[in-house]
Motif scaffolding. Sequence first.
Motif, PDB file in Angstrom:
ATOM      1  N   LYS A 166       6.174   0.673   1.500  1.00 21.09           N
ATOM      2  CA  LYS A 166       6.981   1.224   2.585  1.00 21.09           C
ATOM      3  C   LYS A 166       7.044   2.744   2.542  1.00 21.09           C
ATOM      4  CE  LYS A 166      11.606   0.782   4.638  1.00 21.09           C
ATOM      5  NZ  LYS A 166      12.925   0.099   4.494  1.00 21.09           N
ATOM      6  N   ARG A 167       7.104   3.314   1.340  1.00 19.52           N
ATOM      7  CA  ARG A 167       7.227   4.774   1.210  1.00 19.52           C
ATOM      8  C   ARG A 167       6.033   5.510   1.828  1.00 19.52           C
ATOM      9  NH1 ARG A 167       5.729   2.747  -3.733  1.00 19.52           N
ATOM     10  NH2 ARG A 167       3.760   3.560  -4.590  1.00 19.52           N
ATOM     11  N   LEU A 206       6.735   6.719   5.390  1.00 16.11           N
ATOM     12  CA  LEU A 206       7.941   7.497   5.649  1.00 16.11           C
ATOM     13  C   LEU A 206       7.746   8.998   5.484  1.00 16.11           C
ATOM     14  CD1 LEU A 206      10.543   5.185   3.847  1.00 16.11           C
ATOM     15  CD2 LEU A 206       9.911   5.249   6.268  1.00 16.11           C
TER      16      LEU A 206
END
Length: 267
Positions: free
Chosen positions: A60-61, A64
């Motif tokens: 997920k990072r 971002l």
Amino acid sequence: MSGVDVIPADALQCIRKRLERVKAEHDARILLAVESGSRAWGFPSPDSDFDVRFIYVLPKRAYLGLEQPRDVIEQPIEGLYDINGWDLRKALNLLLKANPAIAEWLRSPIVYEEAPGFREEIEALLALIDERPAAQHHHLSTLRSAYTRQIQGQETVRLKKYFYCLRPAYALHWMWENADGQLPMVFSELRRGVREPADRAEEIDRLLSLKASTRDLGAGDPLPMLDSFLEATIAKAESLDLGHQKKPVPSVRAACESLLLRTLEEA
């Protein structure tokens, strides 16, 4: 995994090692990895490439930061192994456009790896979208390009090129002759859903038998019966209104976004 029993053991080991390398080098989680070329279509030669395609998600990072990650992972072609994949966001956006490649990946009979339940969920989303306009345009383009470049007007023809025309031609006929149902990926299934004269069936069976037993069909005289069939198919498709791809309803887009977010939470 399903269908991998048709893949030689040494090749299967190489493919799985390369997929593991993808995961390690890119910190990727593979959601689905399948065979997509002639081996999955059902007319491989002994030396056919292994065309491995996969859908993946990054941690997920990775999504971002200020810069979005690339949405493809492309591995260098090594011998017979051609392995690359699409990020889940890219795959879902293409699914919303009824991209024929995505449909074929989901219907491949040879699955090397899959996350539990992923293929069933994304297939359910694809079932909510009308695939036919995009599929008809795609297969007409593929057929016309392959035929005009490799067969039409040639004094000698590389005979294996006929298969790269016959498959899209049969896909078109399957859609014309079957009002409902999902377009099959495997050539034999397309043939079962299409009216096929005995002489054409015999010619195709002969070529299939040769292709399965030899590394290269070689070059030969054009095959007039198949040429006539392919030309008639192109002419018919060009004369029809193949339609335009409709935008998916908001609920389908929302379902795709939900799948993306839930998968990222697991990444």
